[in-house]
Enzyme design. Structure first.
Site, PDB file in Angstrom:
ATOM      1  N   HIS A   1       0.867  -1.186   0.000  1.00 12.77           N
ATOM      2  CA  HIS A   1       0.000   0.000   0.000  1.00 12.77           C
ATOM      3  C   HIS A   1       0.904   1.236   0.000  1.00 12.77           C
ATOM      4  CE1 HIS A   1      -2.856   2.925   1.716  1.00 12.77           C
ATOM      5  NE2 HIS A   1      -3.827   2.092   1.379  1.00 12.77           N
TER       6      HIS A   1
ATOM      7  N   ASP B   1       2.603  -4.871   8.180  1.00 14.00           N
ATOM      8  CA  ASP B   1       1.372  -4.110   7.968  1.00 14.00           C
ATOM      9  C   ASP B   1       0.205  -5.097   8.017  1.00 14.00           C
ATOM     10  OD1 ASP B   1      -0.844  -2.850   6.955  1.00 14.00           O
ATOM     11  OD2 ASP B   1       0.150  -2.018   5.194  1.00 14.00           O
TER      12      ASP B   1
ATOM     13  N   GLN C   1      -4.980  -5.658   6.728  1.00 12.45           N
ATOM     14  CA  GLN C   1      -5.959  -6.526   6.066  1.00 12.45           C
ATOM     15  C   GLN C   1      -5.953  -7.951   6.605  1.00 12.45           C
ATOM     16  OE1 GLN C   1      -8.183  -5.363   4.061  1.00 12.45           O
ATOM     17  NE2 GLN C   1      -7.320  -3.373   3.499  1.00 12.45           N
TER      18      GLN C   1
ATOM     19  N   LYS D   1     -10.923  -0.607  10.003  1.00 14.58           N
ATOM     20  CA  LYS D   1     -11.120  -1.820   9.198  1.00 14.58           C
ATOM     21  C   LYS D   1     -11.497  -3.004  10.086  1.00 14.58           C
ATOM     22  CE  LYS D   1      -7.648  -0.157   5.993  1.00 14.58           C
ATOM     23  NZ  LYS D   1      -8.122   0.089   4.638  1.00 14.58           N
TER      24      LYS D   1
ATOM     25  N   CYS E   1      -4.662   2.285  -3.877  1.00 12.12           N
ATOM     26  CA  CYS E   1      -3.441   2.806  -3.210  1.00 12.12           C
ATOM     27  C   CYS E   1      -2.263   1.845  -3.358  1.00 12.12           C
ATOM     28  CB  CYS E   1      -3.672   3.119  -1.744  1.00 12.12           C
ATOM     29  SG  CYS E   1      -4.839   4.447  -1.475  1.00 12.12           S
TER      30      CYS E   1
HETATM   31  N1  PMP Z   1      -1.981  -0.763   4.539  1.00 11.53           N
HETATM   32  C1  PMP Z   1      -2.940  -1.491   3.986  1.00 11.53           C
HETATM   33  C2  PMP Z   1      -2.635  -2.891   3.548  1.00 11.53           C
HETATM   34  C3  PMP Z   1      -4.212  -0.966   3.826  1.00 11.53           C
HETATM   35  O1  PMP Z   1      -5.179  -1.697   3.267  1.00 11.53           O
HETATM   36  C4  PMP Z   1      -4.470   0.358   4.255  1.00 11.53           C
HETATM   37  C5  PMP Z   1      -5.842   0.993   4.080  1.00 11.53           C
HETATM   38  N2  PMP Z   1      -6.388   0.842   2.788  1.00 11.53           N
HETATM   39  C6  PMP Z   1      -3.435   1.082   4.832  1.00 11.53           C
HETATM   40  C7  PMP Z   1      -2.209   0.496   4.963  1.00 11.53           C
HETATM   41  C8  PMP Z   1      -3.617   2.475   5.322  1.00 11.53           C
HETATM   42  O2  PMP Z   1      -4.562   2.520   6.329  1.00 11.53           O
HETATM   43  P1  PMP Z   1      -5.194   3.910   6.807  1.00 11.53           P
HETATM   44  O3  PMP Z   1      -5.607   4.642   5.581  1.00 11.53           O
HETATM   45  O4  PMP Z   1      -6.330   3.507   7.663  1.00 11.53           O
HETATM   46  O5  PMP Z   1      -4.108   4.612   7.579  1.00 11.53           O
END
Ligand code: PMP
Length: 408
Positions: A124, A202, A205, A228, A366
């Site tokens: 991401h 990270d 997910q 999430k 993203c």
């Molecule tokens: N890492 C991953 C794998 C994500 O899916 C996301 C959110 N789409 C993020 C980081 C970033 O999370 P946040 O926007 O809640 O800070």
């Protein structure tokens, strides 16, 4: 889950009981954010109705109560992810801030010009851009691990890069938000540790879908976002091993993170307070703890089995749609199915589905470097949660068939 169990579960999520564009809402954008159960909404309401006060500062009853609840939430998160000590849990705004915190802090301590940070091609942007900022700020290098054409991490390349790039830090995603592919985190972390390299995981997910235990994984840092995981937005977590957190300089300065301040010398508190300058998102932390309690009150194995059934049904169903290609063909995926259609652009697919009340995501999610690697402008992504049903999967497949016919 039985039909009764599932309908009782859905009743906990009032937002699901609505129509969108004249059709029952089918919410399949859970990888972007999950919906919130009544237990979380009620807990937030109770906090603001009864307990609201600033923490760690007042001797009065409300402040004591708010402080106790905030710290109890930290302990709840710690036990949820198997941390040794609540002091290993830093509350942040979300995963993005957690990674920025680590990057900024390490830029003032262990990382120096010429050092390499190793990430993967499936990260991401939240796990790419903070390191690029350090590249510009202090001259670190960024190296990447290859992703195969089918969207899986190239493990051999990971081991090779540990040798050839000699990174000072490895940072990778547990489950790809774009493809749902699960990385063998424990094995990869152990390989990095064999070379003496610390690892940030990270878990955005993974944590909503299956148990994640930081001691079992042995990651040095772990990040995730509350929203999430059925919790509020604006609250996230940075887990770090205690001695590592205490060796890191502060990220932001202000109240609550200091032992003492004078114009000559300021002494910082230890972790986690050292990383929580200013008034934190007290309600958010309390709401996140309520979300975890909600999840823990259920049979998590049954929930995972249910999500697995949804993913299998969706995979089978999508395979019957002419001109549709699933992206990320791993056997080891979590609740996400990404696809492209010959007939229509992902955005058109998402718009058509929206007209039928079905919420999915389209675009690069993203993860632009991953899309570039796979040669795609983007994908359409359906992502499932515990409250989705097989009927909703059928509705998705039916609509996709209609879209295919319409555009063809
Ligand atoms: N890492 C991953 C794998 C994500 O899916 C996301 C959110 N789409 C993020 C980081 C970033 O999370 P946040 O926007 O809640 O800070």
């Amino acid at each position: 889950l039985t039909k009764q169990e599932l309908s009782a579960l859905r009743e906990q999520f009032p937002i699901l009981q609505q129509e969108v564009n004249g059709k029952p809402l089918v919410y399949l954008d859970n990888a972007a954010t999950s919906q919130k159960p009544k237990a979380v909404i009620e807990r937030l309401k109770r906090y603001y109705l009864e307990d609201n006060a600033n923490i760690h500062r007042g001797v009065h009853a409300l402040s004591q109560r708010a402080t106790d609840d905030y710290e109890a939430s930290r302990a709840k998160v710690a036990s949820f992810i198997g941390a040794k000590d609540p002091g290993e849990i830093v509350f942040t705004r979300g995963a993005t801030e957690s990674i920025n915190l680590v990057a900024s802090s390490l830029a003032q301590s262990t990382l120096q010009a010429g050092d390499t940070v190793l990430v993967t091609e499936m990260e991401h942007h939240a796990n790419i851009v903070p390191w690029q900022l350090l590249r510009d700020r202090i001259g670190i290098k960024l190296a990447t691990v290859r992703v195969s054409d089918s969207g899986e991490l190239d493990e051999e390349d990971f081991y090779l890069k540990l040798e050839s790039e000699k990174p000072k830090l490895v940072s990778f995603v547990h489950v790809s938000n774009s493809l749902g592919v699960i990385n063998p985190a424990k094995k990869l972390i152990s390989a990095a540790h064999c070379e003496g390299i610390p690892v940030l995981l990270d878990a955005c997910q993974s944590i909503p879908h299956f148990p994640v235990d930081v001691q079992e994984l042995d990651c040095d840092w772990l990040v995730f976002s509350g929203h999430k995981l059925f919790g509020p937005t604006g609250i996230g977590v940075l887990y770090g091993k205690k001695d590592i957190l205490n060796s890191m300089p502060p990220y932001q300065g202000g109240g609550d993170m200091i032992e003492s301040v004078s114009f000559e010398k300021t002494v910082y508190k230890n972790a986690p307070e050292r990383f929580e300058a200013g008034t934190p998102h007290i309600a958010g932390a309390i709401g996140l703890a309520a979300a975890i309690e909600f999840l823990e009150s259920m049979d998590r194995e049954a929930l995972l089995a249910h999500e697995t059934r949804l993913l299998e049904a969706a995979t089978k169903g999508l395979q019957t749609v002419p001109g549709l290609r699933i992206i990320g063909e791993s056997d080891n995926k979590a609740s996400v199915i990404s696809f492209v259609m010959d007939a229509a652009h992902p955005h058109d697919v998402a718009s058509f589905l929206d007209a039928a009340g079905i919420a999915i995501r389209s675009g690069h999610h993203c993860t632009q470097p991953l899309m570039i690697r796979l040669g795609l402008p983007g994908t359409a992504r359906a992502s499932f949660s515990i409250y989705n049903t097989l009927d909703e999967v059928d509705a998705l497949v039916e609509e996709l068939v209609r879209i295919q016919k319409f555009f063809a």
